[in-house]
Enzyme design. Structure first.
Site, PDB file in Angstrom:
ATOM      1  N   GLU A  74       0.933   3.843   1.815  1.00 59.50           N
ATOM      2  CA  GLU A  74       1.379   4.229   3.157  1.00 59.50           C
ATOM      3  C   GLU A  74       2.575   3.396   3.611  1.00 59.50           C
ATOM      4  O   GLU A  74       3.546   3.923   4.157  1.00 59.50           O
ATOM      5  CB  GLU A  74       0.249   4.060   4.183  1.00 59.50           C
ATOM      6  CG  GLU A  74      -0.992   4.858   3.905  1.00 59.50           C
ATOM      7  CD  GLU A  74      -2.058   4.060   3.158  1.00 59.50           C
ATOM      8  OE1 GLU A  74      -1.748   3.462   2.101  1.00 59.50           O
ATOM      9  OE2 GLU A  74      -3.206   4.043   3.629  1.00 59.50           O
ATOM     10  N   CYS A  93      -2.341  -0.388   7.596  1.00 60.67           N
ATOM     11  CA  CYS A  93      -1.607   0.871   7.484  1.00 60.67           C
ATOM     12  C   CYS A  93      -1.729   1.710   8.753  1.00 60.67           C
ATOM     13  O   CYS A  93      -0.757   2.337   9.182  1.00 60.67           O
ATOM     14  CB  CYS A  93      -2.082   1.646   6.261  1.00 60.67           C
ATOM     15  SG  CYS A  93      -1.686   0.787   4.720  1.00 60.67           S
ATOM     16  N   HIS A 137       0.863  -1.180   0.000  1.00 67.45           N
ATOM     17  CA  HIS A 137       0.000   0.000   0.000  1.00 67.45           C
ATOM     18  C   HIS A 137       0.900   1.230   0.000  1.00 67.45           C
ATOM     19  O   HIS A 137       2.032   1.194   0.492  1.00 67.45           O
ATOM     20  CB  HIS A 137      -0.893   0.016   1.239  1.00 67.45           C
ATOM     21  CG  HIS A 137      -1.948  -1.039   1.241  1.00 67.45           C
ATOM     22  ND1 HIS A 137      -3.027  -0.990   2.085  1.00 67.45           N
ATOM     23  CD2 HIS A 137      -2.095  -2.165   0.506  1.00 67.45           C
ATOM     24  CE1 HIS A 137      -3.803  -2.040   1.873  1.00 67.45           C
ATOM     25  NE2 HIS A 137      -3.255  -2.772   0.918  1.00 67.45           N
TER      26      HIS A 137
END
Length: 174
Positions: free
Chosen positions: A70, A101, A68
């Protein structure tokens, strides 16, 4: 290429203007990901008005469910600072973080989270949970949601609309 303002130029802006500046940066990164077929989510990690790291979602291209935006900026930030603790940093992301995250933000000791659109299905900040407000956490991340939310939401909607149209066209061909 995204043109960066200097830390001095950014310092002259209000906090709201700074947040909008970095969110626009995230939206441009998200578009780069969308062009590669990734769900358009962009993120940046900032410290003292300086860009430490930038990324867009890449789980498809990297064959990595943890890639992801993040997570990628936290990893890059840690490498640049030579520390897994990212104190005095702000993480900007165009979509409300998921639980994975959100947990990483706490472990990294990020000071501030700023996100764009809410994620009604899996958002762990306000939509499905209030993870960062959990009593058992040993670090508090301050949070601002909804920065350029409409633009971020429209970007995601357009991506999924285009993807559905492409899948339908491919199905009709076969």
């Amino acid at each position: 290429m995204i043109e960066l303002l200097s830390p001095e130029e950014l310092h002259s802006l209000s906090q709201q203007e700074q947040d909008q500046y970095w969110m626009r940066y995230c939206l441009r990164l998200a578009e780069q990901g969308a062009q590669l077929g990734e769900v358009p989510v962009g993120a940046v990690l900032v410290q003292n008005n300086r860009l430490l790291a930038e990324a867009f979602n890449q789980p498809i291209g990297r064959c990595d469910p943890c890639a992801h935006a993040e997570i990628l900026v936290l990893r890059e930030g840690g490498e640049k600072l030579k520390n897994y603790r990212l104190s005095n940093t702000s993480l900007y992301v165009s979509l409300e973080p998921c639980s994975m995250c959100a947990g990483a933000l706490v472990h990294a000791r990020v000071e501030r989270l700023i996100y764009g659109a809410s994620e009604p299905k899996a958002g762990a900040i306000e939509s499905q949970a209030n993870f960062l407000g959990s009593d058992y956490l040993n670090h508090r991340v301050s949070c601002v949601g909804g920065v350029l939310a409409q633009e971020a939401s429209e970007q995601l909607s357009a991506f999924f609309k285009r993807r559905r149209k492409e899948k339908k066209a491919a199905k009709l061909k076969s």
